[in-house]
Design a protein around this motif. Structure first.
Motif, PDB file in Angstrom:
ATOM      1  N   UNK A 128       0.829  -1.204   0.000  1.00  0.00           N
ATOM      2  CA  UNK A 128       0.000   0.000   0.000  1.00  0.00           C
ATOM      3  C   UNK A 128       0.869   1.263   0.000  1.00  0.00           C
ATOM      4  N   UNK A 129       1.957   1.223   0.782  1.00  0.00           N
ATOM      5  CA  UNK A 129       2.869   2.365   0.814  1.00  0.00           C
ATOM      6  C   UNK A 129       3.565   2.544  -0.536  1.00  0.00           C
ATOM      7  N   UNK A 130       3.953   1.437  -1.158  1.00  0.00           N
ATOM      8  CA  UNK A 130       4.613   1.519  -2.465  1.00  0.00           C
ATOM      9  C   UNK A 130       3.681   2.132  -3.509  1.00  0.00           C
ATOM     10  N   UNK A 131       2.431   1.764  -3.442  1.00  0.00           N
ATOM     11  CA  UNK A 131       1.448   2.336  -4.372  1.00  0.00           C
ATOM     12  C   UNK A 131       1.265   3.829  -4.099  1.00  0.00           C
ATOM     13  N   UNK A 191       5.660   3.899  -6.525  1.00  0.00           N
ATOM     14  CA  UNK A 191       6.548   2.845  -7.013  1.00  0.00           C
ATOM     15  C   UNK A 191       5.773   1.709  -7.674  1.00  0.00           C
ATOM     16  N   UNK A 192       4.503   1.598  -7.358  1.00  0.00           N
ATOM     17  CA  UNK A 192       3.639   0.559  -7.897  1.00  0.00           C
ATOM     18  C   UNK A 192       2.343   1.190  -8.363  1.00  0.00           C
ATOM     19  N   UNK A 193       1.801   0.673  -9.443  1.00  0.00           N
ATOM     20  CA  UNK A 193       0.424   1.019  -9.792  1.00  0.00           C
ATOM     21  C   UNK A 193      -0.483   0.099  -8.979  1.00  0.00           C
ATOM     22  N   UNK A 194      -1.758   0.405  -8.956  1.00  0.00           N
ATOM     23  CA  UNK A 194      -2.701  -0.444  -8.236  1.00  0.00           C
ATOM     24  C   UNK A 194      -2.691  -1.854  -8.810  1.00  0.00           C
ATOM     25  N   UNK A 195      -2.560  -1.946 -10.122  1.00  0.00           N
ATOM     26  CA  UNK A 195      -2.559  -3.261 -10.785  1.00  0.00           C
ATOM     27  C   UNK A 195      -1.317  -4.061 -10.407  1.00  0.00           C
ATOM     28  N   UNK A 246      -1.031  -7.601  -8.357  1.00  0.00           N
ATOM     29  CA  UNK A 246      -0.332  -8.783  -8.879  1.00  0.00           C
ATOM     30  C   UNK A 246       0.507  -9.446  -7.797  1.00  0.00           C
ATOM     31  N   UNK A 247       1.228  -8.627  -7.016  1.00  0.00           N
ATOM     32  CA  UNK A 247       2.034  -9.179  -5.923  1.00  0.00           C
ATOM     33  C   UNK A 247       1.130  -9.770  -4.854  1.00  0.00           C
ATOM     34  N   UNK A 248       0.019  -9.114  -4.570  1.00  0.00           N
ATOM     35  CA  UNK A 248      -0.934  -9.642  -3.587  1.00  0.00           C
ATOM     36  C   UNK A 248      -1.476 -10.994  -4.028  1.00  0.00           C
ATOM     37  N   UNK A 249      -1.669 -11.161  -5.324  1.00  0.00           N
ATOM     38  CA  UNK A 249      -2.144 -12.445  -5.845  1.00  0.00           C
ATOM     39  C   UNK A 249      -1.080 -13.534  -5.663  1.00  0.00           C
TER      40      UNK A 249
END
Length: 238
Positions: free
Chosen positions: A214-217, A221-225, A229-232
């Motif tokens: 969540x912090x990276x988003x 550094x990360x898009x929501x998508x 993907x990492x959460x998956x």
């Protein structure tokens, strides 16, 4: 650096610490800082870390791991000079509201200073000494060097005191081979190693990992998508 410039910057830093902690505490912190350097130079402390077996250089760290640590520990790392006044002010306000030390506001550089020289005591004078040492570190080392030293001397739980030891211990591979899942999982552990060590509390470790994502988003550094993907991957590995 010329002596005059060094003196001006030292005085400015002293004034800043005074505003944050009061003159007496700031002076005591400055004395602690000077005594620490007289006992062992900064260069010697740094070389002792670099001489550790299994030391991992910055170039061997996955960029996603670097981004994850910065997001969750010190998102203004590349923009400050070792001290994040915004984070300190926020932490001080929260501490006052709570009536105790509940938030530190320490930057990665301050945490490195603490690990190199000071104990875990939350005495205000020690925090002031940490500020002076952090400023000294920033004058002598690049941001990448500071980050590299930091992840080679922090505790990851299970007796692992460096990113290399933690990666080998938890994932049976070197840091350079960590996946996105492993990188973001490990980035969250040092916040509370006894609580988030993957070998002890995998569920809590993944809960912390979600905060890292969540912090990276939030930090861009990360898009929501990408975060999804990492959460998956987390779900698939369970």
């Amino acid at each position: 650096m010329r002596i005059g410039t060094f003196i001006r910057r030292t005085l400015f830093l002293l004034m800043t610490v005074c505003l944050l902690t009061g003159f007496t505490v700031a002076y005591k912190g400055y004395e602690m800082y000077r005594e620490a350097l007289q006992e062992t130079s900064l260069q010697d402390r740094v070389e002792a870390i670099r001489d550790k077996e299994g030391y991992t250089e910055y170039e061997s760290l996955p960029q996603i791991y670097v981004n994850a640590v910065i997001s969750v520990e010190d998102h203004r790392f590349y923009r400050h000079n070792g001290i994040d006044l915004i984070a300190i002010a926020r932490a001080a306000a929260n501490d006052i509201i709570a009536g105790s030390f509940v938030e530190g506001g320490s930057t990665i550089t301050q945490q490195l200073a603490k690990n190199l020289y000071f104990d875990q005591d939350k005495e205000i004078a020690r925090k002031a000494a940490e500020v002076f040492m952090a400023y000294d570190i920033e004058r002598n080392y690049t941001k990448d060097e500071i980050f590299e030293l930091y992840v080679n001397c922090i505790y990851f739980g299970d007796g692992y005191y460096s990113v290399g030891d933690a990666s080998e211990g938890y994932f049976k591979k070197g840091p350079e081979d960590m996946t996105e899942y492993e990188s973001t999982l490990l980035a969250g552990v040092p916040n509370a190693p006894s609580k988030y060590a993957p070998s002890k509390n995998p569920a809590l470790a993944e809960k912390r990992q979600m905060k890292v994502l969540q912090r990276m988003e939030k930090c861009g550094y990360f898009s929501a998508e990408e975060a999804e993907t990492v959460a998956e991957q987390m779900v698939a590995i369970r």
